[in-house]
Design a protein around this motif. Structure first.
Motif, PDB file in Angstrom:
ATOM      1  N   ASP A 150      -4.112  11.602  -8.890  1.00  0.00           N
ATOM      2  CA  ASP A 150      -3.597  10.692  -7.789  1.00  0.00           C
ATOM      3  C   ASP A 150      -4.519  10.199  -6.865  1.00  0.00           C
ATOM      4  O   ASP A 150      -4.563   9.064  -6.488  1.00  0.00           O
ATOM      5  N   PHE A 151      -5.300  11.205  -6.385  1.00  0.00           N
ATOM      6  CA  PHE A 151      -6.421  10.993  -5.517  1.00  0.00           C
ATOM      7  C   PHE A 151      -7.439   9.826  -6.126  1.00  0.00           C
ATOM      8  O   PHE A 151      -7.820   8.696  -5.329  1.00  0.00           O
ATOM      9  N   ASP A 152      -8.080  10.269  -7.179  1.00  0.00           N
ATOM     10  CA  ASP A 152      -8.890   9.084  -7.970  1.00  0.00           C
ATOM     11  C   ASP A 152      -8.247   7.717  -8.176  1.00  0.00           C
ATOM     12  O   ASP A 152      -9.026   6.895  -8.113  1.00  0.00           O
ATOM     13  N   ALA A 153      -6.881   7.728  -8.474  1.00  0.00           N
ATOM     14  CA  ALA A 153      -6.399   6.417  -8.604  1.00  0.00           C
ATOM     15  C   ALA A 153      -6.473   5.728  -7.326  1.00  0.00           C
ATOM     16  O   ALA A 153      -6.393   4.554  -7.334  1.00  0.00           O
ATOM     17  N   ALA A 154      -5.780   6.291  -6.040  1.00  0.00           N
ATOM     18  CA  ALA A 154      -5.926   5.911  -4.643  1.00  0.00           C
ATOM     19  C   ALA A 154      -7.163   5.536  -4.449  1.00  0.00           C
ATOM     20  O   ALA A 154      -7.552   4.335  -3.841  1.00  0.00           O
ATOM     21  N   MET A 188       0.827  -1.340  -0.005  1.00  0.00           N
ATOM     22  CA  MET A 188      -0.113  -0.031   0.001  1.00  0.00           C
ATOM     23  C   MET A 188       0.785   1.367  -0.066  1.00  0.00           C
ATOM     24  O   MET A 188       1.893   1.293   0.896  1.00  0.00           O
ATOM     25  N   SER A 189       0.639   2.358  -0.785  1.00  0.00           N
ATOM     26  CA  SER A 189       1.407   3.538  -0.947  1.00  0.00           C
ATOM     27  C   SER A 189       0.883   4.549   0.127  1.00  0.00           C
ATOM     28  O   SER A 189      -0.192   4.387   0.661  1.00  0.00           O
ATOM     29  N   ASP A 190       1.777   5.464   0.240  1.00  0.00           N
ATOM     30  CA  ASP A 190       1.709   6.419   1.357  1.00  0.00           C
ATOM     31  C   ASP A 190       0.336   7.230   0.847  1.00  0.00           C
ATOM     32  O   ASP A 190      -0.319   7.426   1.881  1.00  0.00           O
ATOM     33  N   ILE A 191      -0.038   7.481  -0.163  1.00  0.00           N
ATOM     34  CA  ILE A 191      -1.140   8.028  -0.369  1.00  0.00           C
ATOM     35  C   ILE A 191      -2.442   7.384  -0.145  1.00  0.00           C
ATOM     36  O   ILE A 191      -3.346   7.792   0.132  1.00  0.00           O
ATOM     37  N   ASP A 192      -2.395   5.920  -0.571  1.00  0.00           N
ATOM     38  CA  ASP A 192      -3.349   4.959  -0.255  1.00  0.00           C
ATOM     39  C   ASP A 192      -3.789   4.990   1.367  1.00  0.00           C
ATOM     40  O   ASP A 192      -4.842   4.933   1.761  1.00  0.00           O
ATOM     41  N   ARG A 193      -2.499   5.222   2.403  1.00  0.00           N
ATOM     42  CA  ARG A 193      -2.679   5.047   3.567  1.00  0.00           C
ATOM     43  C   ARG A 193      -3.478   6.512   4.042  1.00  0.00           C
ATOM     44  O   ARG A 193      -4.550   6.367   4.677  1.00  0.00           O
ATOM     45  N   VAL A 194      -3.147   7.517   3.335  1.00  0.00           N
ATOM     46  CA  VAL A 194      -3.814   8.877   3.801  1.00  0.00           C
ATOM     47  C   VAL A 194      -5.168   9.006   3.353  1.00  0.00           C
ATOM     48  O   VAL A 194      -6.316   9.515   4.080  1.00  0.00           O
TER      49      VAL A 194
END
Length: 85
Positions: free
Chosen positions: A52-56, A1-7
């Motif tokens: 990036d947000f939409d991809a997460a 899981m990437s950092d942006i996915d965690r956020v």
């Protein structure tokens, strides 16, 4: 899981809790104000940030579809529920 996915995952948890509070408790105005603040901040994203947000969102929704029935659909619709295109 990437950092942006965690956020984004943490944000989704907070939003789900706020939605529940808005529906169930006497301080719904506080929850609604918080959701409006989140919507405002998300509405300020640049095009790149939004991609990036939409991809997460998509990655998290896909993962939730595998684990929790119905949760992925709520995640996919979160921006629309906040009034964001």
């Amino acid at each position: 899981m990437s950092d942006i996915d965690r956020v984004v995952g943490a944000l989704l948890t907070a939003m789900a809790t706020l939605e529940d509070l808005a529906e169930l408790y006497s301080h719904e105005h506080m929850a609604i104000n918080a959701l409006e603040g989140i919507a405002y901040q998300l509405g300020q994203m640049s095009d790149e940030e939004r991609r990036d947000f939409d991809a997460a969102i998509s990655r998290i929704a896909d993962a939730r579809d595998k684990d929790e029935a119905g949760t992925g659909e709520w995640i996919r619709n979160v921006l629309r529920s906040l009034g964001l295109p």
